[in-house]
Design an enzyme around this catalytic site. Sequence first.
Site, PDB file in Angstrom:
ATOM      1  N   GLY A 177       0.743  -1.158   0.022  1.00 27.12           N
ATOM      2  CA  GLY A 177      -0.071  -0.029   0.001  1.00 27.12           C
ATOM      3  C   GLY A 177       0.868   1.304   0.020  1.00 27.12           C
ATOM      4  N   ASP A 178       1.973   0.984   0.597  1.00 30.47           N
ATOM      5  CA  ASP A 178       3.039   2.288   0.558  1.00 30.47           C
ATOM      6  C   ASP A 178       4.053   2.188  -0.919  1.00 30.47           C
ATOM      7  OD1 ASP A 178       2.445   3.775   3.025  1.00 30.47           O
ATOM      8  OD2 ASP A 178       3.345   1.980   4.035  1.00 30.47           O
TER       9      ASP A 178
END
Length: 405
Positions: A177-178
């Site tokens: 997600g990052d």
Amino acid sequence: MKPLEGIRVIDLTRVVSGPVCTWFLASLGAEVIRVDPPGGDVTWRIPPWVGADGEQSEALGPDDIGISYLRKGRGKRSVVLDLGRPEGADAFRRLTANVDVLVDNFRPGVMAALGLDYETLSELNPQLIHASITGYGPDGPDADLASMDLIIQGRSGLMAKSGFPDGPPTKAGATVGDQFPAALCALGVVAALRQRDIDGRGQYIDVAMLDSLVTMIWDEPLDLYRERGMPDRIGNGDPRGILDTFESQDGWITLVITSDAQFKRLTEEMGRPDLWELGPDIPVRAANRAEICEEVARWMAEQTTEELVARLHDIRVPAGAVASAYAAAEDPQIQHRHALVPLQHPHANEPSRWLAPAFPVKFSRANTDQTPAETLGTSTRSVLQDIAGFSEAEIDRLQADGVLG
């Protein structure tokens, strides 16, 4: 020469997504200037810390660097500037007048509150490219919500797709997600630089973590799968064919059958012509998947991982061992590719024993080697003087007023 040599980037990012993006840009040769508040962001203070001797420090000393920053800060210069002070924000505006790219990953509205939003800065530098990574984008009903990797994995639907049908939703083992938004943001910056080469104008780049993960999972036709009644979570398998993990005598094996020819060779290697009759083509194999996989699992359980991988490779069937996350350090192929490199403290004479990822894109005419991360604030004075045009007296006043930490 490096691909982005001559490009100057201001890194106003924190924690993971932004710092990874700017590390990509530094790897490509951009001059990346990291701007931190006095004391640095949280990554400077999270242990373990590495000292000038390359070993772990028990307590945070003035020259110690958190290993997280030692990884993500490679190839970057370090500047300390208190942007919450008018003098600090003014110094930052003077700095951005002489750069190509600004990257931030603050919540929407933070840059505007500081007087450092794209509309303001682009008046000073029309060629500026300003890229922002946020959780949900700068506007919309949920733009102001807090976002972290785990939250975005859950919100995007990725967690619902990860894990086994009889188990709970499961996050990916890495911070996708990052890190996926970080890669997309770096790609956006490179594309905007190319467009600027053509028309001479900068622009604002908006990358949302939620959008990025939705892109990943909707690469598959989820709407079609839903109509067919396929479950959200399918574990390591795939209802469409023979794709799964199987337990051996001493570990786990991954197996992917994508063609009739591969399945034919597997059944011949197993001495099981009856299995071929159960799955001579993809639709029939999918219908009989459970029975076929049960027999494959029984066959694999009688052998070691090493012998299974060798046998499957010999018959040109894609397979591999499920390795420990730590095994990468000893993997011959990963070592051959130099995918992991030793970290070096900037004050050390030689690299340490701590490893970090190398930039994974390799070029035939450009190297992506990087200098070690600097200690906090190392380049503050030189950057303000050489790039922002501050005089020695002005810098001394900022130092005395605590704007520089």
